[in-house]
Design a protein around this motif. Structure first.
Motif, PDB file in Angstrom:
ATOM      1  N   THR A   1      95.806 -20.871 -34.631  1.00 53.30           N
ATOM      2  CA  THR A   1      95.421 -22.356 -35.247  1.00 53.30           C
ATOM      3  C   THR A   1      93.719 -22.306 -36.173  1.00 53.30           C
ATOM      4  N   TRP A   2      93.992 -23.313 -36.648  1.00 49.35           N
ATOM      5  CA  TRP A   2      92.156 -22.777 -37.448  1.00 49.35           C
ATOM      6  C   TRP A   2      91.586 -22.520 -36.368  1.00 49.35           C
ATOM      7  N   ASN A   3      91.201 -23.797 -35.617  1.00 50.68           N
ATOM      8  CA  ASN A   3      89.968 -23.130 -34.101  1.00 50.68           C
ATOM      9  C   ASN A   3      89.829 -22.251 -33.806  1.00 50.68           C
ATOM     10  N   ALA A   4      91.166 -21.869 -33.442  1.00 51.03           N
ATOM     11  CA  ALA A   4      91.392 -20.787 -32.221  1.00 51.03           C
ATOM     12  C   ALA A   4      92.526 -19.623 -33.170  1.00 51.03           C
ATOM     13  N   PRO A   5      91.745 -18.490 -34.727  1.00 55.04           N
ATOM     14  CA  PRO A   5      92.453 -17.811 -34.529  1.00 55.04           C
ATOM     15  C   PRO A   5      93.248 -16.763 -33.841  1.00 55.04           C
ATOM     16  N   GLY A   6      94.386 -16.248 -34.193  1.00 58.68           N
ATOM     17  CA  GLY A   6      95.197 -15.174 -33.953  1.00 58.68           C
ATOM     18  C   GLY A   6      94.576 -13.166 -34.142  1.00 58.68           C
ATOM     19  N   LYS A   7      95.167 -12.742 -33.959  1.00 64.34           N
ATOM     20  CA  LYS A   7      94.845 -11.337 -35.168  1.00 64.34           C
ATOM     21  C   LYS A   7      95.930 -11.187 -35.983  1.00 64.34           C
ATOM     22  N   GLY A   8      95.670 -10.190 -37.339  1.00 63.59           N
ATOM     23  CA  GLY A   8      96.384 -10.093 -37.658  1.00 63.59           C
ATOM     24  C   GLY A   8      95.717 -11.450 -39.234  1.00 63.59           C
ATOM     25  N   GLY A   9      94.984 -11.649 -39.138  1.00 63.77           N
ATOM     26  CA  GLY A   9      94.528 -12.774 -40.121  1.00 63.77           C
ATOM     27  C   GLY A   9      93.474 -12.486 -40.935  1.00 63.77           C
ATOM     28  N   ALA A  10      93.108 -13.260 -42.545  1.00 70.19           N
ATOM     29  CA  ALA A  10      91.632 -12.802 -42.299  1.00 70.19           C
ATOM     30  C   ALA A  10      91.044 -13.778 -42.383  1.00 70.19           C
ATOM     31  N   GLN A  11      89.609 -13.190 -42.796  1.00 75.78           N
ATOM     32  CA  GLN A  11      88.304 -14.154 -43.580  1.00 75.78           C
ATOM     33  C   GLN A  11      87.539 -14.198 -44.693  1.00 75.78           C
ATOM     34  N   ALA A  12      87.984 -15.913 -45.675  1.00 74.76           N
ATOM     35  CA  ALA A  12      87.379 -15.515 -46.649  1.00 74.76           C
ATOM     36  C   ALA A  12      85.633 -15.667 -46.037  1.00 74.76           C
ATOM     37  N   ASP A  13      85.311 -14.940 -47.166  1.00 75.58           N
ATOM     38  CA  ASP A  13      83.206 -14.900 -47.672  1.00 75.58           C
ATOM     39  C   ASP A  13      83.517 -16.329 -48.234  1.00 75.58           C
ATOM     40  N   ILE A  14      84.111 -16.492 -49.067  1.00 77.61           N
ATOM     41  CA  ILE A  14      84.010 -18.170 -49.989  1.00 77.61           C
ATOM     42  C   ILE A  14      84.924 -18.367 -50.254  1.00 77.61           C
ATOM     43  N   VAL A  15      85.195 -19.995 -49.783  1.00 73.73           N
ATOM     44  CA  VAL A  15      85.751 -20.791 -50.548  1.00 73.73           C
ATOM     45  C   VAL A  15      85.699 -21.989 -51.432  1.00 73.73           C
ATOM     46  N   LEU A  16      86.301 -22.128 -52.772  1.00 73.19           N
ATOM     47  CA  LEU A  16      84.916 -23.284 -53.668  1.00 73.19           C
ATOM     48  C   LEU A  16      86.194 -24.065 -53.911  1.00 73.19           C
ATOM     49  N   THR A  17      86.492 -25.006 -53.560  1.00 74.84           N
ATOM     50  CA  THR A  17      86.900 -25.986 -53.768  1.00 74.84           C
ATOM     51  C   THR A  17      86.169 -27.525 -54.932  1.00 74.84           C
ATOM     52  N   ALA A  18      86.422 -27.081 -56.361  1.00 76.59           N
ATOM     53  CA  ALA A  18      85.522 -27.780 -57.739  1.00 76.59           C
ATOM     54  C   ALA A  18      86.456 -28.463 -58.466  1.00 76.59           C
ATOM     55  N   PRO A  19      87.043 -29.707 -58.380  1.00 75.04           N
ATOM     56  CA  PRO A  19      88.197 -30.091 -58.769  1.00 75.04           C
ATOM     57  C   PRO A  19      87.921 -30.663 -60.308  1.00 75.04           C
ATOM     58  N   GLN A  20      86.431 -31.563 -60.152  1.00 77.39           N
ATOM     59  CA  GLN A  20      85.744 -31.288 -60.938  1.00 77.39           C
ATOM     60  C   GLN A  20      85.150 -30.836 -62.296  1.00 77.39           C
ATOM     61  N   ASP A  21      85.520 -29.431 -62.119  1.00 72.20           N
ATOM     62  CA  ASP A  21      85.278 -28.832 -63.059  1.00 72.20           C
ATOM     63  C   ASP A  21      86.446 -27.830 -63.021  1.00 72.20           C
ATOM     64  N   GLN A  22      87.844 -28.538 -62.729  1.00 68.01           N
ATOM     65  CA  GLN A  22      88.919 -27.742 -63.293  1.00 68.01           C
ATOM     66  C   GLN A  22      89.250 -26.465 -62.178  1.00 68.01           C
ATOM     67  N   VAL A  23      88.562 -26.376 -61.160  1.00 67.65           N
ATOM     68  CA  VAL A  23      88.649 -25.448 -60.187  1.00 67.65           C
ATOM     69  C   VAL A  23      89.211 -25.269 -58.657  1.00 67.65           C
ATOM     70  N   PRO A  24      90.414 -26.114 -58.505  1.00 67.93           N
ATOM     71  CA  PRO A  24      90.659 -26.856 -57.350  1.00 67.93           C
ATOM     72  C   PRO A  24      90.697 -26.115 -55.984  1.00 67.93           C
TER      73      PRO A  24
END
Length: 259
Positions: free
Chosen positions: A74-97
């Motif tokens: 889950t989001w709170n308890a991720p299992g093995k085999g997944g990634a971890q994003a260094d950064i997630v950017l959400t800026a729809p106001q600048d057209q980068v959703p």
């Protein structure tokens, strides 16, 4: 679950500092000229030049760091085999959703970076039941992003940002990265000559610092065309490749952002 990048600019290890520098480069914070009224003329001139530059992308609240992308669990308890994003950017106001960013201090091999991108693909493919009982991509249960301009079921873009601390040269790493990740970004050519990018990831590469900091050619990207504008600031981006359908066209060749 990840945290907001409110510590950007604070002290820390080399990789956390690279993450911070990437956030700051995207933000392009402006100096307060009123507070520099008594400073020397050259200081004020440099500050004014920064003020006159194009605005950055988003606000500090637009950036989240160290975000788990669970392929299992889950989001709170991720299992093995997944990634971890260094950064997630959400800026729809600048057209980068929605943009995922990986920061590399030029220590990782092309094979290690390819493995990270495989984990991203595994996460993007994962589907779960949403609160309405319908099954949809897990990433869409947390973030909003419009359909791509072509209508293809394209995954969100991933930007690899290189910081020249280690011994590895991005100009050598990037070409070696292209072939083992081709199935992740290359479009399928159709009879009419166009390409479909269903299930493909727009993959970009860039560098912190001035133009050419990540290599002689600057920044580039591979994968399906996206609405992402060229990041303003001192992160210079390009796509992985330049031919039609390979998704690695230069940023200037990408479709313009929606108005």
């Amino acid at each position: 679950m990840g945290s907001t990048a409110r510590g950007a600019g604070s002290s820390g290890g080399s990789h956390p500092m690279t993450v911070n520098e990437t956030v700051i480069a995207m933000l392009r914070p402006k100096p307060n000229m009123a507070k520099l009224a008594d400073d020397p003329a050259d200081v004020r001139a440099a500050a004014q030049a920064a003020v006159d530059e194009p605005a950055g992308i988003g606000t500090i609240a637009s950036f989240w760091t160290e975000v788990p992308l669970p392929a299992t669990g889950t989001w709170n308890a991720p299992g093995k085999g997944g990634a971890q994003a260094d950064i997630v950017l959400t800026a729809p106001q600048d057209q980068v959703p929605l943009l995922f960013i990986e920061a590399d201090n030029c220590h990782e091999t092309a094979e290690e970076l390819a493995d990270k991108l495989e984990k991203y693909a595994r996460f993007f493919r994962r589907k779960v039941k949403d609160t309405d009982g319908r099954e949809r991509p897990m990433w869409r249960t947390r973030w909003n992003a419009p359909a791509t301009w072509s209508g293809d079921a394209t995954y969100p873009p991933v930007l690899l940002v290189f910081n020249r601390i280690g011994q590895r040269n991005p100009n050598r790493t990037i070409p070696r990265l292209m072939e083992p990740t081709r199935h992740l970004w290359e479009g399928e050519r159709q009879k009419g000559g166009h390409h479909h990018y269903d299930g493909r990831i727009p993959i970009g590469t860039g560098a912190t610092g001035g133009p050419g900091a990540g290599g002689e050619e600057g920044s580039r990207a591979r994968g399906p065309p996206s609405r992402l504008r060229r990041p303003r600031g001192e992160v210079h981006r390009r796509t992985l490749g330049a031919g039609a359908g390979d998704g690695l066209g230069h940023p200037e060749g990408l479709p313009p952002p929606p108005v």
